[in-house]
Design an enzyme around this catalytic site. Structure first.
Site, PDB file in Angstrom:
ATOM      1  N   ASP A  10     -64.002  79.553 -67.882  1.00  0.00           N
ATOM      2  CA  ASP A  10     -65.111  79.314 -68.818  1.00  0.00           C
ATOM      3  C   ASP A  10     -64.603  79.540 -70.237  1.00  0.00           C
ATOM      4  O   ASP A  10     -63.570  80.183 -70.446  1.00  0.00           O
ATOM      5  CB  ASP A  10     -66.286  80.258 -68.537  1.00  0.00           C
ATOM      6  CG  ASP A  10     -67.464  79.965 -69.467  1.00  0.00           C
ATOM      7  OD1 ASP A  10     -67.898  78.795 -69.529  1.00  0.00           O
ATOM      8  OD2 ASP A  10     -67.931  80.879 -70.158  1.00  0.00           O
ATOM      9  N   SER A  11     -65.359  79.011 -71.197  1.00  0.00           N
ATOM     10  CA  SER A  11     -65.005  79.209 -72.603  1.00  0.00           C
ATOM     11  C   SER A  11     -65.126  80.680 -73.001  1.00  0.00           C
ATOM     12  O   SER A  11     -64.601  81.075 -74.043  1.00  0.00           O
ATOM     13  CB  SER A  11     -65.920  78.345 -73.479  1.00  0.00           C
ATOM     14  OG  SER A  11     -67.274  78.638 -73.190  1.00  0.00           O
ATOM     15  N   GLY A  49     -69.167  74.491 -77.191  1.00  0.00           N
ATOM     16  CA  GLY A  49     -70.319  73.585 -77.239  1.00  0.00           C
ATOM     17  C   GLY A  49     -70.444  72.770 -78.509  1.00  0.00           C
ATOM     18  O   GLY A  49     -71.099  71.734 -78.525  1.00  0.00           O
ATOM     19  N   CYS A 101     -67.844  76.092 -66.877  1.00  0.00           N
ATOM     20  CA  CYS A 101     -68.409  75.802 -68.201  1.00  0.00           C
ATOM     21  C   CYS A 101     -68.965  74.370 -68.202  1.00  0.00           C
ATOM     22  O   CYS A 101     -68.240  73.430 -67.863  1.00  0.00           O
ATOM     23  CB  CYS A 101     -67.282  75.941 -69.222  1.00  0.00           C
ATOM     24  SG  CYS A 101     -67.722  75.484 -70.889  1.00  0.00           S
ATOM     25  N   GLU A 103     -74.754  85.815 -76.879  1.00  0.00           N
ATOM     26  CA  GLU A 103     -73.482  86.482 -77.224  1.00  0.00           C
ATOM     27  C   GLU A 103     -73.734  87.743 -78.054  1.00  0.00           C
ATOM     28  O   GLU A 103     -72.982  88.704 -77.981  1.00  0.00           O
ATOM     29  CB  GLU A 103     -72.579  85.528 -78.023  1.00  0.00           C
ATOM     30  CG  GLU A 103     -72.037  84.366 -77.218  1.00  0.00           C
ATOM     31  CD  GLU A 103     -70.722  84.685 -76.510  1.00  0.00           C
ATOM     32  OE1 GLU A 103     -69.923  85.447 -77.063  1.00  0.00           O
ATOM     33  OE2 GLU A 103     -70.517  84.163 -75.395  1.00  0.00           O
ATOM     34  N   CYS A 144     -76.359  75.268 -69.154  1.00  0.00           N
ATOM     35  CA  CYS A 144     -75.374  76.016 -69.953  1.00  0.00           C
ATOM     36  C   CYS A 144     -75.260  77.395 -69.324  1.00  0.00           C
ATOM     37  O   CYS A 144     -76.275  77.991 -68.934  1.00  0.00           O
ATOM     38  CB  CYS A 144     -75.843  76.131 -71.395  1.00  0.00           C
ATOM     39  SG  CYS A 144     -74.818  77.249 -72.371  1.00  0.00           S
ATOM     40  N   HIS A 158     -74.862  80.299 -70.381  1.00  0.00           N
ATOM     41  CA  HIS A 158     -75.509  81.460 -71.006  1.00  0.00           C
ATOM     42  C   HIS A 158     -77.020  81.505 -70.787  1.00  0.00           C
ATOM     43  O   HIS A 158     -77.631  82.566 -70.885  1.00  0.00           O
ATOM     44  CB  HIS A 158     -75.276  81.446 -72.515  1.00  0.00           C
ATOM     45  CG  HIS A 158     -73.901  81.816 -72.927  1.00  0.00           C
ATOM     46  ND1 HIS A 158     -72.790  81.122 -72.504  1.00  0.00           N
ATOM     47  CD2 HIS A 158     -73.446  82.803 -73.744  1.00  0.00           C
ATOM     48  CE1 HIS A 158     -71.715  81.666 -73.041  1.00  0.00           C
ATOM     49  NE2 HIS A 158     -72.083  82.683 -73.797  1.00  0.00           N
TER      50      HIS A 158
HETATM   51  N1  DGL Z   1     -69.906  77.860 -71.430  1.00  0.00           N
HETATM   52  C1  DGL Z   1     -70.574  76.920 -72.321  1.00  0.00           C
HETATM   53  C2  DGL Z   1     -71.406  75.933 -71.492  1.00  0.00           C
HETATM   54  O1  DGL Z   1     -71.776  76.176 -70.351  1.00  0.00           O
HETATM   55  C3  DGL Z   1     -71.455  77.623 -73.326  1.00  0.00           C
HETATM   56  C4  DGL Z   1     -70.676  78.395 -74.368  1.00  0.00           C
HETATM   57  C5  DGL Z   1     -69.858  77.516 -75.293  1.00  0.00           C
HETATM   58  O2  DGL Z   1     -70.453  76.759 -76.110  1.00  0.00           O
HETATM   59  O3  DGL Z   1     -68.648  77.581 -75.198  1.00  0.00           O
HETATM   60  O4  DGL Z   1     -71.700  74.853 -71.984  1.00  0.00           O
END
Ligand code: DGL
Length: 270
Positions: A10-11, A43, A73, A155, A189, A191
């Protein structure tokens, strides 16, 4: 080929909401989680940048012995998965995303074929959800809305603040302004599930709000049953390893809101 852990990418922290469900459903496997916290968020970034960053992290997971990598992600799944699958896979390696398993399940939830997608700007602009849903279910109307402030809210651990309420309410209104018929919303997403209690306050009670973690975990279990050639390359000692491209201490301090428990992490360069 030797067996290896399943890689989860993941990011940043968000993919832990998906990983938590995968690990609960399939605890027997070894896992390596890699969060690219040094370069989050994805994103808001271009296709090229998300593709390059994602590819580097996937290759790192291959180097660490993973034969199967899950892009937990949505933005990476929307912008990088297809190209990596087509151009960048070494022999015997596999990469899967979170969009296909989510969209395959959507018909089980909507009763009137009107589905809302809440996601990052990048995921919405890619139209991946619309394309994937309509591939399986052409009768489903898909309404998308980008919520660029939701990731920073999570976050910064502002998930119950007044600001969170104001922002979430406004975004939900904007989604329903496209159609009041929406009966199912996908939190597309990583989060957003953390904002679920706030989201539910502003969504009509008959509307189903879907988090992806369990859908992805169920579909991964099916996939491994249907693909014994992949499953047999996944090692099964129930070990968990966490890497971050940023500071390991901060990663350890922040994981519990996403993962539900403390973890030990190490820094890694990609
Ligand atoms: N993990 C990203 C997603 O699911 C959200 C966080 C980001 O923008 O990196 O799209």
């Amino acid at each position: 080929m030797t067996q290896g852990p399943i890689g989860i990418f993941d990011s940043g922290y968000g993919g832990l909401t998906v990983f938590k469900e995968i690990q609960k459903k399939l605890p027997q496997y070894d896992y390596i989680y890699l969060g690219d916290n040094a370069r989050v968020p994805y994103g808001t970034r271009s296709f090229e940048t998300v593709y390059e960053y994602t590819k580097e992290c996937v290759y790192k997971l291959f180097d660490l012995g993973c034969n199967l990598v899950i892009l937990a992600c949505n933005t990476a799944s929307a912008k990088a998965l297809r190209t990596i699958q087509q151009n960048d896979l070494p022999e015997g390696k596999k990469v899967l995303g979170v969009i296909r398993p989510t969209t395959e399940s959507i018909n089980d939830y909507t009763k009137n074929n009107n589905v809302g997608i809440l996601a990052t700007q990048g995921t919405v602009l890619s139209e991946s959800y619309k394309i994937e849903i309509n591939k399986f279910f052409p009768n489903i109307n898909v309404f998308q809305h980008a919520c660029p402030l939701w990731v920073p809210l999570v976050e910064n651990n502002e998930i119950t603040s007044t600001a969170a309420h104001d922002i979430v309410e406004k975004d939900i209104q904007r989604l329903f302004a496209q159609s009041t018929a929406i009966d199912t919303i996908v939190l597309a997403c990583t989060h957003y599930p953390l904002l679920l209690p706030v989201i539910k306050e502003y969504v009509p009670s008959h509307v189903t709000v879907l988090s992806q973690g369990q859908l992805v975990a169920n579909k991964l279990e099916d996939y491994l049953i249907r693909h014994p050639e992949v499953e047999s390359k996944c090692s099964t000692n129930a070990s968990l390893t966490f890497y971050t491209t940023d500071d390991a201490k901060s990663f350890e301090e922040n994981t519990s809101i996403f993962y539900g428990q403390l973890v030990k992490a190490s820094h890694i360069e990609v």
